[in-house]
Design an enzyme around this catalytic site. Structure first.
Site, PDB file in Angstrom:
ATOM      1  N   ASP A  81       9.320 -13.691  -1.242  1.00 31.15           N
ATOM      2  CA  ASP A  81       9.077 -15.055  -2.088  1.00 31.15           C
ATOM      3  C   ASP A  81       8.678 -16.162  -1.474  1.00 31.15           C
ATOM      4  O   ASP A  81       7.607 -16.947  -1.795  1.00 31.15           O
ATOM      5  CB  ASP A  81      10.197 -15.368  -2.896  1.00 31.15           C
ATOM      6  N   ASP A 137      -3.917 -10.675  -3.013  1.00 34.15           N
ATOM      7  CA  ASP A 137      -4.853 -11.524  -4.015  1.00 34.15           C
ATOM      8  C   ASP A 137      -4.540 -12.944  -3.784  1.00 34.15           C
ATOM      9  O   ASP A 137      -5.543 -13.933  -3.762  1.00 34.15           O
ATOM     10  CB  ASP A 137      -4.612 -11.436  -5.429  1.00 34.15           C
ATOM     11  N   LYS A 147      11.949  -7.635   0.974  1.00 37.77           N
ATOM     12  CA  LYS A 147      12.854  -8.308   0.254  1.00 37.77           C
ATOM     13  C   LYS A 147      14.344  -7.719   0.581  1.00 37.77           C
ATOM     14  O   LYS A 147      15.041  -7.097  -0.335  1.00 37.77           O
ATOM     15  CB  LYS A 147      12.643  -8.286  -1.344  1.00 37.77           C
ATOM     16  N   TYR A 151       3.855   2.233  -6.891  1.00 41.53           N
ATOM     17  CA  TYR A 151       2.525   2.586  -7.173  1.00 41.53           C
ATOM     18  C   TYR A 151       2.789   4.282  -7.424  1.00 41.53           C
ATOM     19  O   TYR A 151       2.096   5.004  -8.270  1.00 41.53           O
ATOM     20  CB  TYR A 151       1.524   2.397  -6.221  1.00 41.53           C
ATOM     21  N   ASP A 189      -0.192  -5.833  -2.802  1.00 41.90           N
ATOM     22  CA  ASP A 189      -0.934  -6.289  -3.928  1.00 41.90           C
ATOM     23  C   ASP A 189      -1.016  -7.360  -4.334  1.00 41.90           C
ATOM     24  O   ASP A 189      -2.146  -7.952  -4.334  1.00 41.90           O
ATOM     25  CB  ASP A 189      -0.843  -5.181  -5.044  1.00 41.90           C
TER      26      ASP A 189
HETATM   27  C1  IPM Z   1      -5.985  -3.525  -5.520  1.00 41.58           C
HETATM   28  C2  IPM Z   1      -6.267  -3.445  -7.144  1.00 41.58           C
HETATM   29  C3  IPM Z   1      -5.512  -1.929  -7.444  1.00 41.58           C
HETATM   30  C4  IPM Z   1      -4.241  -2.067  -6.950  1.00 41.58           C
HETATM   31  C5  IPM Z   1      -5.593  -1.855  -9.009  1.00 41.58           C
HETATM   32  C6  IPM Z   1      -6.845  -1.620  -9.554  1.00 41.58           C
HETATM   33  C7  IPM Z   1      -5.106  -0.364  -9.315  1.00 41.58           C
HETATM   34  O1  IPM Z   1      -5.513  -4.322  -7.618  1.00 41.58           O
HETATM   35  O2  IPM Z   1      -6.760  -2.786  -4.897  1.00 41.58           O
HETATM   36  O3  IPM Z   1      -5.172  -4.359  -5.036  1.00 41.58           O
HETATM   37  O4  IPM Z   1      -3.179  -2.681  -7.564  1.00 41.58           O
HETATM   38  O5  IPM Z   1      -4.017  -1.477  -5.788  1.00 41.58           O
HETATM   39 MG    MG Z   2      -4.852  -5.898  -6.268  1.00 42.13          MG
END
Ligand code: IPM
Ligand code: MG
Length: 375
Positions: free
Chosen positions: A240, A268, A207, A150, A264
């Protein structure tokens, strides 16, 4: 008596409503914060600032300097959501709402991102996984937030020497995944500290079979562990494999710690275990301040309709009380209130299903009111 009242604790909160449903849900977060404050004898005062797409519209950049100043001067930051199709672009020269988020993370040095994943019993059927897989899921994703891909060196450039299709000239681009020892050391410590307050187990995700940065990650995590946290159980897992194990045996995980990009993606995935992203909060902590926000996005498709689920925002207020102000009672009250509201069958549209009676489906503001009533 009067003197007592004047000595009441007061905290300054920076509010960043952002885009989409942001302004609607943050209002409910503030409602709950005020109610808890009144009960606990703590006064919260607020300064609202612009971030994301609305900041781009107002001042041409996603994180105006004034916003960062307000955030720095506050005791904590409450953010709702940023982004929307209006500002979507792949043009590297155009501002993007997400730059606001990344800028404030870096600007406040918020290197620890905590994303708890728990299932509210009343919503357990929302998961796409079998109930026996979901049963007992209670994990904490600890994501490094200010390093890695990032924030590493990146470039897009034109290469005359055949980067294009069929040997023609074309574009090249790269991003860099780099970590420094101290960055791994401090996030590892955070993970071990969190684990000590939970079930005492850390899974470090990397990894290391491919990436040099992961091999350094693994070495440093073990060094910190062996020196200062031998009481915590530590295991390594390749990213993975972790993605797979998260959906096959999610209840086995306690604390997961990983670098920015893996975190990240995995957060999710972990969030979706519950089937209700609208319920998940997050905290981003630095050494001097912290930012709290829902794990979900700005949901531009339902913005302005008053139907968005404010519970993740409200639960981010719970995290604020816990981590920034050590107001554990207020935090417990919020969790209990949300649990009761759900147990009574109240739902916003996103967490309602075929079995939800029509008169139990409520809008954003009503959901906030219900939580306040249960406090
Ligand atoms: C998160 C989001 C952000 C990230 C985006 C919106 C930049 O996906 O907070 O997980 O990738 O960190
Ligand atoms: Mg995210």
């Amino acid at each position: 008596m009067e003197k007592e009242a004047r000595r009441m604790t007061a905290y300054q909160i920076c509010l960043l409503p952002g885009d989409g449903i942001g302004p609607e849900i943050i209002a409910e977060g503030v409602k709950v914060l005020d109610a808890v404050g009144a009960k606990a004898g703590v006064a919260f005062s607020y300064t609202t600032a612009a971030i994301g797409g609305c900041a781009i519209d107002e001042c041409g950049e996603a994180l105006p300097a004034a916003t960062l100043e307000v955030a720095k001067a506050s005791d904590a930051v409450l953010l709702a959501a940023v982004g929307g199709p209006k500002w979507d672009t792949t043009d590297p020269d155009k501002p993007r709402p997400e730059q606001g988020l990344l800028g404030i993370r870096k600007g406040l040095e918020l290197y620890t991102n905590l994303r708890p994943v728990t299932v509210f019993d009343a919503l357990s059927s929302a998961s796409t996984l079998k109930p026996e897989v979901i049963d007992g899921v209670d994990l904490m994703m600890v994501r490094e937030l200010t390093g890695g891909l990032y924030f590493g060196a990146r470039e897009r450039f034109y290469d005359e020497a055949g980067a294009g299709v069929g040997g023609a000239a074309g574009q090249r681009a790269y991003d860099t995944l780099e970590y420094r020892e101290y960055e791994i050391d401090r996030i590892a410590r955070q993970a071990f500290e969190v684990a000590r307050k939970r079930r005492g187990k850390v899974t470090s995700v990397d990894k290391a079979n491919v990436l040099e940065s992961s091999r350094l990650w693994r070495e440093v995590v073990h060094r910190v562990h062996d020196a200062d946290y031998p009481d915590v159980e530590l295991e390594d897992i390749l990213v993975d494999n972790c993605a797979m194990q998260l959906i096959t045996r999610p209840a086995d995980f306690d604390v997961l710690v990983t670098e920015n990009m893996f975190g990240d993606i995995l957060s999710d995935e972990a969030a979706q275990l519950t089937g209700s992203l609208g319920m998940l909060a997050s905290a981003s902590l630095g050494d001097s301040t912290a930012l709290y926000e829902p794990s979900h996005g700005s949901a531009p498709d339902i913005a302005g309709k008053g139907i968005a689920n404010p519970l993740a925002q409200i639960l981010s207020v719970e995290m604020m009380l816990r981590y920034s102000f050590n107001l554990q009672q207020g935090a417990d009250d919020i969790r209990r209130a949300v649990t009761e509201v759900l147990d009574e069958g109240w739902r916003t549209g996103d967490i309602a299903d075929a079995s939800t009676p029509e008169d139990r489906v409520v809008g954003t503001a009503r959901m906030g009111d219900l939580v306040v009533e249960h406090l």
